[in-house]
Design a protein around this motif. Structure first.
Motif, short mmCIF file in Angstrom:
data_model
loop_
_atom_site.label_atom_id
_atom_site.label_comp_id
_atom_site.label_asym_id
_atom_site.label_seq_id
_atom_site.Cartn_x
_atom_site.Cartn_y
_atom_site.Cartn_z
N ALA A 28 -2.02 2.17 -4.95
CA ALA A 28 -2.05 2.39 -3.50
C ALA A 28 -3.45 2.05 -2.99
O ALA A 28 -4.45 2.54 -3.52
CB ALA A 28 -1.71 3.83 -3.16
N PHE A 53 -0.96 9.85 -2.24
CA PHE A 53 -0.53 8.89 -3.25
C PHE A 53 -0.95 9.34 -4.65
O PHE A 53 -0.18 9.22 -5.62
CB PHE A 53 -1.12 7.51 -2.95
N TRP A 103 1.35 -0.48 -3.02
CA TRP A 103 1.58 0.01 -1.66
C TRP A 103 0.28 -0.12 -0.88
O TRP A 103 -0.81 0.05 -1.44
CB TRP A 103 2.00 1.48 -1.68
#
Length: 218
Positions: A28, A53, A103
């Motif tokens: 992330a 995250f 992400w």
């Protein structure tokens, strides 16, 4: 949470990095608001997204764009900052070559940079675009948007008006093959003052939903 310095396009970049325990854990990358208006990687929303995250087993990185904190260089109106973000992702991927996905979460200016980055990186499987500003920045590059994700804003946001955000959502939702979730935080302004808990809760629920779907598919 180790402090890190890594090479960027215009010199060193300063970040905070937390590796996951699993070699295959997803990555992330969290991107902060506008450097000219006090945006840094220590912004409260960026900080809390980082831990959101991390708590879900991601390898997580937030960093300062050029000219912010200990990061070298000068503000470049988004062009250089996109290169910074690409360099940051390259750096963390070099440490985690077995990672199974990426992400990107960006807040305000960071949302604009993040959406540009995901267009260039096919390994990105999800995004969170928090308080994007389609009234100020050009999002026409999302043609088409390659990943499903969440767009979230406050209904009292005067910096990024609700109708402008809705227009971006409607445009992306018309595309096939992806799913765009749109959430509105009642009573929240652009900076989610006194509404950060609600913002993070919504983002957490979305991420948990997506991770559950990925696990079920596997």
């Amino acid at each position: 949470m180790p402090e890190v310095i890594f090479a960027g396009p215009e010199g060193r970049l300063e970040g905070r990095y937390q590796p996951a325990k699993k070699k295959t854990a997803p990555i992330a990358l969290i991107l902060h608001p506008h450097p000219r208006f006090g945006g840094t990687m220590n912004n409260q929303i960026v900080y809390r997204l980082f831990y959101m995250f991390q708590e879900r087993g991601f390898t997580t990185l937030r960093f300062n764009f050029r000219g912010v904190g200990r990061s070298q260089g000068y503000f470049d109106h988004g062009v250089g900052e996109l290169s910074d973000a690409a360099s940051a992702l390259d750096w963390v991927q070099s440490l985690h070559p077995d990672s199974r996905g990426v992400w990107i979460a960006g807040f305000s200016f960071g949302a604009w940079i993040g959406m540009q980055l995901l267009m260039r990186r096919p390994e990105v499987e999800g995004f969170m675009s928090i308080a994007p500003q389609p009234n100020l920045y050009d999002f026409s590059f999302l043609a088409p948007c390659p990943s499903s994700g969440l767009i979230i804003a406050g209904d009292q946001d005067k910096v990024a008006p609700a109708d402008a955000v809705q227009g971006l959502v409607d445009k992306l939702k018309a595309q096939k093959g992806i799913v765009i979730d749109h959430a509105v935080v009642p009573g929240a302004n652009h900076f989610f003052e006194s509404k950060t808990d609600e913002l993070i809760e919504t983002c957490s629920h979305y991420l948990d939903m997506r991770l559950a779907k990925i696990a079920a598919a596997v």
